[in-house]
Write a protein that holds these residues in place. Structure first.
Motif, PDB file in Angstrom:
ATOM      1  N   ASP A   1      -9.548   1.267  30.224  1.00  0.00           N
ATOM      2  CA  ASP A   1      -8.252   0.797  29.762  1.00  0.00           C
ATOM      3  C   ASP A   1      -7.261   0.670  30.917  1.00  0.00           C
ATOM      4  N   THR A   2      -7.783   0.411  32.125  1.00  0.00           N
ATOM      5  CA  THR A   2      -6.944   0.363  33.321  1.00  0.00           C
ATOM      6  C   THR A   2      -5.802  -0.613  33.168  1.00  0.00           C
ATOM      7  N   TYR A   3      -6.085  -1.756  32.562  1.00  0.00           N
ATOM      8  CA  TYR A   3      -5.067  -2.795  32.474  1.00  0.00           C
ATOM      9  C   TYR A   3      -4.625  -3.051  31.034  1.00  0.00           C
ATOM     10  N   GLY A   4      -4.784  -2.059  30.205  1.00  0.00           N
ATOM     11  CA  GLY A   4      -4.178  -2.117  28.875  1.00  0.00           C
ATOM     12  C   GLY A   4      -4.937  -2.902  27.829  1.00  0.00           C
ATOM     13  N   GLY A   5      -6.133  -3.373  28.141  1.00  0.00           N
ATOM     14  CA  GLY A   5      -6.923  -4.089  27.150  1.00  0.00           C
ATOM     15  C   GLY A   5      -6.839  -5.585  27.324  1.00  0.00           C
ATOM     16  N   PRO A   6      -7.784  -6.322  26.706  1.00  0.00           N
ATOM     17  CA  PRO A   6      -7.843  -7.772  26.888  1.00  0.00           C
ATOM     18  C   PRO A   6      -6.561  -8.480  26.434  1.00  0.00           C
ATOM     19  N   VAL A   7      -6.345  -9.659  26.998  1.00  0.00           N
ATOM     20  CA  VAL A   7      -5.247 -10.511  26.519  1.00  0.00           C
ATOM     21  C   VAL A   7      -5.467 -10.795  25.028  1.00  0.00           C
ATOM     22  N   THR A   8      -4.399 -10.805  24.264  1.00  0.00           N
ATOM     23  CA  THR A   8      -4.511 -11.075  22.821  1.00  0.00           C
ATOM     24  C   THR A   8      -4.666 -12.580  22.587  1.00  0.00           C
ATOM     25  N   ILE A   9      -5.799 -13.104  23.041  1.00  0.00           N
ATOM     26  CA  ILE A   9      -6.021 -14.556  23.049  1.00  0.00           C
ATOM     27  C   ILE A   9      -5.936 -15.144  21.647  1.00  0.00           C
ATOM     28  N   LYS A  10      -6.582 -14.463  20.718  1.00  0.00           N
ATOM     29  CA  LYS A  10      -6.601 -14.974  19.342  1.00  0.00           C
ATOM     30  C   LYS A  10      -5.187 -15.024  18.755  1.00  0.00           C
TER      31      LYS A  10
ATOM     32  N   LEU B   1      -4.553 -26.686  23.327  1.00  0.00           N
ATOM     33  CA  LEU B   1      -5.389 -26.017  22.329  1.00  0.00           C
ATOM     34  C   LEU B   1      -6.156 -27.035  21.490  1.00  0.00           C
ATOM     35  N   HIS B   2      -5.467 -28.085  21.078  1.00  0.00           N
ATOM     36  CA  HIS B   2      -6.129 -29.119  20.276  1.00  0.00           C
ATOM     37  C   HIS B   2      -7.149 -29.914  21.090  1.00  0.00           C
ATOM     38  N   ALA B   3      -7.030 -29.877  22.403  1.00  0.00           N
ATOM     39  CA  ALA B   3      -7.977 -30.638  23.229  1.00  0.00           C
ATOM     40  C   ALA B   3      -9.405 -30.139  23.045  1.00  0.00           C
ATOM     41  N   THR B   4      -9.552 -28.887  22.650  1.00  0.00           N
ATOM     42  CA  THR B   4     -10.899 -28.318  22.527  1.00  0.00           C
ATOM     43  C   THR B   4     -11.198 -27.778  21.134  1.00  0.00           C
ATOM     44  N   ASN B   5     -10.203 -27.681  20.288  1.00  0.00           N
ATOM     45  CA  ASN B   5     -10.404 -27.029  18.984  1.00  0.00           C
ATOM     46  C   ASN B   5      -9.651 -27.807  17.910  1.00  0.00           C
ATOM     47  N   ASN B   6     -10.385 -28.347  16.951  1.00  0.00           N
ATOM     48  CA  ASN B   6      -9.732 -29.105  15.881  1.00  0.00           C
ATOM     49  C   ASN B   6      -8.896 -28.215  14.970  1.00  0.00           C
ATOM     50  N   PHE B   7      -9.323 -26.973  14.808  1.00  0.00           N
ATOM     51  CA  PHE B   7      -8.711 -26.133  13.767  1.00  0.00           C
ATOM     52  C   PHE B   7      -8.340 -24.741  14.281  1.00  0.00           C
ATOM     53  N   PRO B   8      -7.428 -24.632  15.238  1.00  0.00           N
ATOM     54  CA  PRO B   8      -7.096 -23.304  15.760  1.00  0.00           C
ATOM     55  C   PRO B   8      -6.460 -22.373  14.736  1.00  0.00           C
ATOM     56  N   GLU B   9      -5.886 -22.950  13.664  1.00  0.00           N
ATOM     57  CA  GLU B   9      -5.321 -22.074  12.628  1.00  0.00           C
ATOM     58  C   GLU B   9      -6.430 -21.343  11.862  1.00  0.00           C
ATOM     59  N   PHE B  10      -7.645 -21.920  11.863  1.00  0.00           N
ATOM     60  CA  PHE B  10      -8.784 -21.229  11.227  1.00  0.00           C
ATOM     61  C   PHE B  10      -9.331 -20.160  12.180  1.00  0.00           C
ATOM     62  N   THR B  11      -9.616 -20.561  13.417  1.00  0.00           N
ATOM     63  CA  THR B  11     -10.208 -19.597  14.350  1.00  0.00           C
ATOM     64  C   THR B  11      -9.216 -18.482  14.689  1.00  0.00           C
TER      65      THR B  11
ATOM     66  N   GLY C   1     -28.522 -21.603  12.143  1.00  0.00           N
ATOM     67  CA  GLY C   1     -28.634 -20.325  11.443  1.00  0.00           C
ATOM     68  C   GLY C   1     -27.248 -19.720  11.322  1.00  0.00           C
ATOM     69  N   GLN C   2     -27.129 -18.694  10.499  1.00  0.00           N
ATOM     70  CA  GLN C   2     -25.825 -18.095  10.231  1.00  0.00           C
ATOM     71  C   GLN C   2     -25.116 -17.729  11.535  1.00  0.00           C
ATOM     72  N   SER C   3     -23.873 -18.135  11.651  1.00  0.00           N
ATOM     73  CA  SER C   3     -23.140 -17.872  12.885  1.00  0.00           C
ATOM     74  C   SER C   3     -21.645 -17.792  12.599  1.00  0.00           C
ATOM     75  N   LEU C   4     -20.856 -17.832  13.680  1.00  0.00           N
ATOM     76  CA  LEU C   4     -19.407 -17.668  13.561  1.00  0.00           C
ATOM     77  C   LEU C   4     -18.734 -19.019  13.353  1.00  0.00           C
ATOM     78  N   ILE C   5     -17.519 -18.977  12.819  1.00  0.00           N
ATOM     79  CA  ILE C   5     -16.768 -20.210  12.570  1.00  0.00           C
ATOM     80  C   ILE C   5     -16.559 -20.993  13.868  1.00  0.00           C
ATOM     81  N   VAL C   6     -16.366 -20.287  14.971  1.00  0.00           N
ATOM     82  CA  VAL C   6     -16.110 -20.976  16.233  1.00  0.00           C
ATOM     83  C   VAL C   6     -17.342 -21.769  16.682  1.00  0.00           C
ATOM     84  N   TRP C   7     -18.531 -21.235  16.401  1.00  0.00           N
ATOM     85  CA  TRP C   7     -19.751 -21.982  16.716  1.00  0.00           C
ATOM     86  C   TRP C   7     -19.877 -23.192  15.794  1.00  0.00           C
ATOM     87  N   ALA C   8     -19.481 -23.033  14.529  1.00  0.00           N
ATOM     88  CA  ALA C   8     -19.572 -24.148  13.581  1.00  0.00           C
ATOM     89  C   ALA C   8     -18.686 -25.308  14.028  1.00  0.00           C
TER      90      ALA C   8
END
Ligand code: SF4
Length: 486
Positions: free
Chosen positions: A116-125, A87-97, A451-458
């Motif tokens: 909803d065939t497969y119960g919804g996306p993986v809870t990645i976040k 996780l840290h290999a690609t994201n400095n601050f996963p506790e924020f995202t 321009g205004q965007s998401l924290i993950v883009w920042a």
């Protein structure tokens, strides 16, 4: 691959938040003990639902390029430290995202296919925040100071997620980095824009402490451009990273805008955040006992909603000019496409009424010049533009109106002007493919360029700009550059 039949045997499950009646009495995060701890009993099973797709669409949804299937697999196998490393290999601050990102990766996950065939996306976040919270608790997250120093100096202007990501990458690459912030404390929007119930400041402070121990220097309470001129900055540093955000708020030109009681969200939220942390705020804008109207249906509007709820507003109405999303994907579209700005946040479970497809015609005031109501009208969209529906005009009461309609761009007076940076056609600070501005040695990261965007883009921009700076200072770089500038 994690559990080969995980997605067949288990549906999507998220952690229980604290009961509404309990959590609106305080400012703590809405999950008991924080999201990571709340998720632990279910997260291994949830990570095991990941199919380790041959073409992981979740990757394409994540600007950081998070290696999602790999850390899902490691969590399922119980290798938490390995998952943290990935996780840290690609994201400095996963506790924020993991707390704040609207998770475009989940929107892209193939388990979110229609029906909803497969119960919804993986809870990645949720998996992400469980990994990083556990790693902090176990002491696995430690400072990573550089092994050698380059002798080069960098000033990062702005301490939001883009600035912090750039600073951490450049410090670890061996440069001597100072982060400047005009507010009294470091963190930018993370400090005073985000309410405690979404992310407690202790989460931010832990990461800042790690950065200090790595060698990053923080200089809060300095408004570069006033307290320190661009010339002084250029004399002292070999490179500069502008990460000043898009701070100019969009306004509403309706009649009566000048009335008392109408404020920008970013006037209201920072005061409320300071007060929630125990500070005395003179002349605080406060929702207690008031009929509150929030104009804007995005995350900032939801933050105002949750804050006004905890302050004890008499009523809260959130207005959105766009129509209510259908909730279903359009026919023939295999992936979930609901606009992320309409997400239902924890604040929407707590209080308030959401009104869609409505426009404010006028603010109405009393003889003291205080707002007392809004005149609204329904709209329909024709040719992509809202058209008022005659006969739908009505008034709603309002003692406090909060404008949460986004931001138009960066402040271009002061430092940007002194440096002489060119702007692009949208009014953002222009940069080339290496994140370099039109001025030698000055780089641009985050919302002031995008321009205004998401924290993950920042964060992704901060990492990519750091690669540009490192190459400028040393002639080459091994730092990752996950996204090109727009
Ligand atoms: Fe796993 Fe979903 Fe990514 Fe596929 S798209 S690898 S199921 S998280």
């Amino acid at each position: 691959m994690a559990d080969p039949k995980g997605f067949l045997n288990h549906g999507r499950e998220v952690a229980e938040r604290r009961p509404v009646e309990e959590r609106v009495q305080d400012w703590h995060e809405v999950y008991p003990g924080g999201p990571g701890r709340a998720l632990l009993p279910i997260i291994k099973t949830q990570a095991g639902r990941c199919m380790d797709c041959g073409i992981p669409f979740c990757h394409q949804g994540c600007p950081l390029g998070n290696i999602i299937p790999e850390w899902n697999d490691l969590v399922w196998r119980g290798d938490w430290d390995g998952a943290m490393d990935r996780l840290h290999a690609t994201n400095n601050f996963p506790e924020f995202t993991g707390r704040l990102c609207p998770a475009p990766c989940e929107t892209a996950c193939v388990l979110g296919i229609p029906g909803d065939t497969y119960g919804g996306p993986v809870t990645i976040k949720n998996v992400e925040v469980a990994i990083v919270d556990r790693a902090w608790e176990s002491g696995y997250v430690r400072p990573q100071p550089p092994e050698w120093l380059s002798g080069k100096t960098v000033a990062v202007i702005g301490s939001g997620p883009a600035g912090l990501a750039a600073a951490q990458q450049l410090t670890r690459a061996g440069h001597t980095v100072a982060v400047y912030e005009r507010a009294d404390k470091i963190g930018g929007l993370l400090r005073y824009g985000i309410p405690e119930f979404k992310m407690e400041k202790a989460v931010l402070d832990k990461r800042l402490d790690q950065m200090r121990r790595e060698g990053t220097v923080f200089r809060a309470g300095i408004n570069v451009g006033e307290d320190l001129t661009a010339e002084q900055l250029q004399d002292r540093y070999d490179a500069i990273v502008l990460a000043v955000g898009a701070t100019l708020p969009r306004d509403l030109g309706a009649t009566g805008r000048e009335l008392d009681g109408i404020h920008q969200a970013m006037e209201y939220l920072p005061q409320s955040n300071r007060a929630s942390l125990g500070a005395d705020v003179e002349d605080q804008i406060i929702a207690t006992g008031k009929h509150v109207v929030i104009i804007g249906g995005g995350d900032t509007g939801a933050d105002c909603l949750g804050t006004a709820t905890r302050q004890g507003a008499a009523s809260i109405t959130q207005l959105e000019i766009m129509p209510e999303p259908p909730g279903e994907r359009p026919a023939g579209q295999p992936w979930p496409t609901y606009p992320m700005i309409f997400r239902v946040s924890s604040a929407h479970e707590e209080a308030g009424e959401r009104v869609y497809a409505v426009s404010t015609q006028e603010f109405l005031g009393n003889e003291d010049g205080q707002v007392r109501a809004l005149r609204l009208v329904d709209v329909v969209f024709e040719g992509g533009r809202p058209v008022e529906v005659p006969g739908t005009e009505r008034e709603i009461p309002a003692d406090l109106v909060l404008l949460a309609m986004g931001f138009t761009g960066p402040q271009t007076t002061g430092l940007v002007e002194q440096l002489g940076c060119e702007l692009d056609e949208r009014g953002n600070v222009r940069r080339d493919s290496t994140y370099a501005s039109s001025v030698d040695g000055v780089f641009v990261a985050g919302d002031c360029g995008r321009g205004q965007s998401l924290i993950v883009w920042a964060i992704a921009e901060g990492r990519a700009a750091a690669a540009g700076v490192d190459a400028y200072l040393t002639g080459s770089t091994a730092l990752p550059a996950p996204i090109p500038p727009t």
